[in-house]
Design a protein around this motif. Structure first.
Motif, PDB file in Angstrom:
ATOM      1  N   ILE A 156       0.834  -1.204   0.000  1.00 51.88           N
ATOM      2  CA  ILE A 156       0.000   0.000   0.000  1.00 51.88           C
ATOM      3  C   ILE A 156       0.869   1.254   0.000  1.00 51.88           C
ATOM      4  O   ILE A 156       0.588   2.221  -0.728  1.00 51.88           O
ATOM      5  CB  ILE A 156      -0.953  -0.016   1.208  1.00 51.88           C
ATOM      6  N   VAL A 157       1.920   1.256   0.806  1.00 50.71           N
ATOM      7  CA  VAL A 157       2.818   2.419   0.849  1.00 50.71           C
ATOM      8  C   VAL A 157       3.466   2.638  -0.508  1.00 50.71           C
ATOM      9  O   VAL A 157       3.555   3.776  -1.001  1.00 50.71           O
ATOM     10  CB  VAL A 157       3.889   2.236   1.946  1.00 50.71           C
ATOM     11  N   GLY A 158       3.936   1.547  -1.138  1.00 51.18           N
ATOM     12  CA  GLY A 158       4.552   1.677  -2.461  1.00 51.18           C
ATOM     13  C   GLY A 158       3.592   2.230  -3.489  1.00 51.18           C
ATOM     14  O   GLY A 158       3.938   3.124  -4.272  1.00 51.18           O
ATOM     15  N   SER A 159       2.379   1.708  -3.495  1.00 55.36           N
ATOM     16  CA  SER A 159       1.368   2.211  -4.432  1.00 55.36           C
ATOM     17  C   SER A 159       1.008   3.653  -4.123  1.00 55.36           C
ATOM     18  O   SER A 159       0.855   4.486  -5.023  1.00 55.36           O
ATOM     19  CB  SER A 159       0.120   1.323  -4.358  1.00 55.36           C
ATOM     20  N   ASP A 160       0.874   3.958  -2.843  1.00 53.26           N
ATOM     21  CA  ASP A 160       0.504   5.315  -2.435  1.00 53.26           C
ATOM     22  C   ASP A 160       1.553   6.330  -2.855  1.00 53.26           C
ATOM     23  O   ASP A 160       1.229   7.457  -3.272  1.00 53.26           O
ATOM     24  CB  ASP A 160       0.305   5.352  -0.921  1.00 53.26           C
ATOM     25  N   THR A 192      -6.859  15.118  -0.385  1.00 50.39           N
ATOM     26  CA  THR A 192      -7.345  13.750  -0.184  1.00 50.39           C
ATOM     27  C   THR A 192      -8.146  13.661   1.101  1.00 50.39           C
ATOM     28  O   THR A 192      -9.200  13.020   1.155  1.00 50.39           O
ATOM     29  CB  THR A 192      -6.166  12.757  -0.137  1.00 50.39           C
ATOM     30  N   PHE A 193      -7.667  14.309   2.163  1.00 48.54           N
ATOM     31  CA  PHE A 193      -8.421  14.349   3.416  1.00 48.54           C
ATOM     32  C   PHE A 193      -9.797  14.964   3.190  1.00 48.54           C
ATOM     33  O   PHE A 193     -10.803  14.479   3.696  1.00 48.54           O
ATOM     34  CB  PHE A 193      -7.661  15.166   4.457  1.00 48.54           C
ATOM     35  N   GLY A 386      -6.498   4.188  -2.273  1.00 49.00           N
ATOM     36  CA  GLY A 386      -5.367   3.646  -1.527  1.00 49.00           C
ATOM     37  C   GLY A 386      -5.530   3.881  -0.031  1.00 49.00           C
ATOM     38  O   GLY A 386      -5.169   3.025   0.793  1.00 49.00           O
ATOM     39  N   THR A 387      -6.069   5.034   0.327  1.00 41.28           N
ATOM     40  CA  THR A 387      -6.320   5.320   1.733  1.00 41.28           C
ATOM     41  C   THR A 387      -7.396   4.395   2.289  1.00 41.28           C
ATOM     42  O   THR A 387      -7.300   3.907   3.422  1.00 41.28           O
ATOM     43  CB  THR A 387      -6.744   6.783   1.913  1.00 41.28           C
ATOM     44  N   TYR A 388      -8.433   4.152   1.498  1.00 38.67           N
ATOM     45  CA  TYR A 388      -9.454   3.192   1.913  1.00 38.67           C
ATOM     46  C   TYR A 388      -8.837   1.802   2.127  1.00 38.67           C
ATOM     47  O   TYR A 388      -9.156   1.116   3.093  1.00 38.67           O
ATOM     48  CB  TYR A 388     -10.555   3.089   0.857  1.00 38.67           C
ATOM     49  N   SER A 389      -7.945   1.396   1.215  1.00 37.13           N
ATOM     50  CA  SER A 389      -7.299   0.091   1.346  1.00 37.13           C
ATOM     51  C   SER A 389      -6.531   0.005   2.663  1.00 37.13           C
ATOM     52  O   SER A 389      -6.624  -0.990   3.396  1.00 37.13           O
ATOM     53  CB  SER A 389      -6.329  -0.147   0.179  1.00 37.13           C
ATOM     54  N   GLY A 390      -5.770   1.058   2.965  1.00 34.83           N
ATOM     55  CA  GLY A 390      -5.038   1.081   4.221  1.00 34.83           C
ATOM     56  C   GLY A 390      -5.954   1.008   5.416  1.00 34.83           C
ATOM     57  O   GLY A 390      -5.655   0.344   6.424  1.00 34.83           O
ATOM     58  N   GLN A 391      -7.098   1.685   5.305  1.00 41.02           N
ATOM     59  CA  GLN A 391      -8.086   1.657   6.379  1.00 41.02           C
ATOM     60  C   GLN A 391      -8.604   0.243   6.606  1.00 41.02           C
ATOM     61  O   GLN A 391      -8.620  -0.261   7.733  1.00 41.02           O
ATOM     62  CB  GLN A 391      -9.233   2.598   6.012  1.00 41.02           C
ATOM     63  N   ARG A 412      -3.227   7.437   6.516  1.00 39.26           N
ATOM     64  CA  ARG A 412      -2.692   8.422   5.580  1.00 39.26           C
ATOM     65  C   ARG A 412      -1.258   8.794   5.932  1.00 39.26           C
ATOM     66  O   ARG A 412      -0.430   9.062   5.070  1.00 39.26           O
ATOM     67  CB  ARG A 412      -3.582   9.681   5.612  1.00 39.26           C
ATOM     68  N   SER A 413      -0.971   8.790   7.235  1.00 38.57           N
ATOM     69  CA  SER A 413       0.353   9.220   7.677  1.00 38.57           C
ATOM     70  C   SER A 413       1.443   8.207   7.353  1.00 38.57           C
ATOM     71  O   SER A 413       2.608   8.567   7.243  1.00 38.57           O
ATOM     72  CB  SER A 413       0.338   9.474   9.191  1.00 38.57           C
ATOM     73  N   ILE A 414       1.072   6.932   7.228  1.00 36.86           N
ATOM     74  CA  ILE A 414       2.075   5.894   6.995  1.00 36.86           C
ATOM     75  C   ILE A 414       2.885   6.179   5.731  1.00 36.86           C
ATOM     76  O   ILE A 414       4.088   5.941   5.672  1.00 36.86           O
ATOM     77  CB  ILE A 414       1.399   4.506   6.913  1.00 36.86           C
ATOM     78  N   ALA A 415       2.221   6.686   4.691  1.00 36.96           N
ATOM     79  CA  ALA A 415       2.905   6.915   3.418  1.00 36.96           C
ATOM     80  C   ALA A 415       3.414   8.341   3.244  1.00 36.96           C
ATOM     81  O   ALA A 415       4.127   8.622   2.289  1.00 36.96           O
ATOM     82  CB  ALA A 415       1.960   6.576   2.259  1.00 36.96           C
TER      83      ALA A 415
END
Length: 569
Positions: A156-160, A192-193, A386-391, A412-415
């Motif tokens: 997810i981070v890579g894609s984000d 995005t937020f 991507g944020t939804y996926s992380g969620q 969101r902060s991870i990436a």
């Protein structure tokens, strides 16, 4: 039932009742009725969406209802955005510039494979009422579950990073370079937020917004397609003739890159969660079957649209820039972008940024700005999904029950940190190397989505009569094996180009750990699923090599032991 690597046979629902494993009062089509670990009595906690879309009754006397299809429309299009992210767009334009139309059949095949995998994801969510991360949380032991979560988070981070950087590049193009890369990243994170909270005004409005972004991509990239007017005969030949005449290692690597860019691991987790946004009575077999049908139709339509948009991009660069030389590009006197391309006869190499510049040089400034708008729509929409996926992944694997804002802020902060570092220290003109690395990173994570989704959709105790048929189990296994092998080849090719002995050694050590974990997931697949019919077919066809490989994974699994587990029923 233990978590050992020994082969066991999953029982049917009727056999489970007889053996006292499942209470007879359990509804046949409830969320799940697993044999282990035990589920809590409460319903699985809600997903990101706080409302469910009602499905109209009746209207399907002929076996199909447009009203119901419209009610089910939404999750498939949100899922399809992953097929249109900036990483895919860059893969498309490089494919056209390197191989012309010759690799369109690879794009078509990858999209079809992606559709079949998304079908499994949607079925899991519809039948069980849980998404893939939640099922992994309940069925895998703690340590493997944490490792699986970390691997998916890496993907997810890579894609984000690709998506946010894509948006930043679009802002740079639209502002003629006045907005630096780091500023574009900050703008993307902020908006995005803002956009993510659109679902507070209704889930259908959020889905309509995503539909609008897809429409923007279709119009902008379609405009470029019309302007370039590619050869339709050559395009159709490249799409349906699986052959690549005069192709070498460069074209082969690009073909592998297409597969890696199209089939993304976190998208499987995303789609299995998005289908939970519809009101479906899972105790009603007819409703579950109907939902599976309409979600598959919707996914087919959505991926067809995404495929056409990808074709637009491939065709534009295939027709206009295939076999072009650097000396031929943007060499007009006074061109602000003339320094991007060396004055030599080397083959033109393009990425998202250079691609827009080249379009502007050949077809006027309007083409550049229209391209940038399309990239912005692609990056913005994929960043949101991507944020939804992380969620979904974080709440499912870790069973988080945080507030809505806290969950969004954390995922969101991870990436943000790695993306900002790249934006600050990397030149917007030279991001191709980073994109290749991120594609490799995501390629390596594919088994951690594909093996679990095949495992759980093949469990009769979980899926009841919606369990995968033998053809799906065998075909799915073969597809996953081929996709993972292709992506591993891509990884090997990428690592060998680095020419660094230390990296070779580090890669070898990581590969051993990586393959051991993949072997564990395969062993869990054999443990958890109905493999009896597959085993019988293996023996009938004398697939002794397969049995040998399984025995290598776990010495306890011998041909005799496998034979003793065969059940004819």
């Amino acid at each position: 039932m233990s978590f050992s690597f020994s082969v066991v046979v999953c029982l049917t629902a009727e056999e489970a009742h007889e053996n006292g494993i499942i209470p007879t009062s359990s509804p046949q089509y409830s969320s799940v009725s697993p044999t282990y670990p035990p589920l809590s009595e409460e319903e699985p906690f809600s997903t990101y969406f706080e409302e469910k879309v009602p499905i109209p009754e009746g209207g399907d006397e002929m076996g199909f209802s447009f009203r119901k299809l419209w009610a089910f429309t939404g999750p498939g299009f949100l899922m399809s955005i992953a097929y249109l992210d900036p990483g895919n767009i860059e893969s498309d334009l490089q494919s056209g510039a390197i191989a012309k139309f010759k690799l369109l059949w690879v794009l078509l095949g990858s999209t079809i494979i992606g559709l079949l995998l998304q079908r499994l994801a949607a079925r899991l969510g519809v039948v069980t009422g849980m998404h893939l991360a939640e099922v992994c949380n309940r069925y895998y032991p703690t340590v493997p579950r944490i490792i699986l979560w970390l691997m998916v988070e890496l993907a997810i981070v890579g894609s984000d990073m690709q998506e946010v950087i894509g948006c930043a590049i679009a802002f740079s193009l639209l502002s003629a370079g006045r907005i630096p890369l780091w500023a574009g990243v900050l703008i993307t994170i902020f908006d995005t937020f803002v956009f993510l909270f659109l679902d507070k005004y209704g889930l259908r409005k959020l889905e309509a917004f995503f539909g609008f972004l897809i429409t923007v991509m279709a119009v902008t990239f379609g405009y470029e397609y019309v302007v370039v007017h590619p050869n339709q005969g050559e395009l159709l030949k490249g799409m349906f003739l699986p052959y690549c005449k005069d192709c070498g290692p460069v074209q082969l690597e690009q073909a592998v890159g297409i597969v890696g860019a199209v089939i993304m691991p976190h998208n499987i987790y995303l789609h299995s969660a998005l289908v939970k946004s519809r009101q479906i009575d899972r105790t009603n077999k007819k409703e579950v079957k109907e939902a599976n049908k309409y979600f598959f139709i919707e996914s087919t339509i959505a991926l067809t649209v995404s495929f056409l948009i990808n074709v637009f991009v491939v065709a534009v660069f295939a027709e206009a820039f295939y076999d072009r030389r650097n000396i031929d590009v943007c060499n007009q006197s006074g061109s602000p972008h003339s320094d991007l391309f060396p004055r030599n006869n080397g083959t033109l190499e393009v990425d998202i940024y250079k691609g827009g510049v080249v379009l502007g040089c050949y077809f006027g400034p309007a083409a550049l700005y229209i391209w940038a708008v399309g990239i912005l729509a692609a990056g913005q929409s994929s960043t949101m999904t991507g944020t939804y996926s992380g969620q979904f992944v974080m709440e499912g694997f870790l069973n988080l029950r945080w507030s809505r804002f806290a969950r969004v802020l954390l995922t969101r902060s991870i990436a943000i940190t790695p993306t900002l570092l790249v934006a600050i220290f990397q030149d917007v003109h030279h991001l191709t190397g980073m994109n290749d690395f991120l594609n490799v990173l995501q390629s390596m994570q594919l088994p951690f989505a594909l093996i679990p989704i095949l495992t759980f959709t093949s469990m009769s105790t979980l899926m009841s009569e919606f369990v995968n048929a033998v053809v799906w189990k065998i075909g799915g296994g073969i597809v996953i094996l081929v996709v993972c092998a292709i992506n591993m080849y891509f990884v090997v090719v990428y690592v060998t180009t680095l020419n660094n002995t230390l990296l070779y050694v580090l890669t070898a050590l990581l590969s051993i750990a990586y393959l051991c974990f993949v072997a564990y997931l395969v062993s869990e697949f054999l443990n958890k699923c109905d493999i009896d019919n597959i085993q019988m077919m293996l023996y009938l066809n004398r697939f002794n090599i397969f049995i040998f490989l399984v025995s290598c994974i776990n010495p306890h699994i011998t041909p005799e032991a496998m034979t003793s587990t065969v059940r004819i029923g």
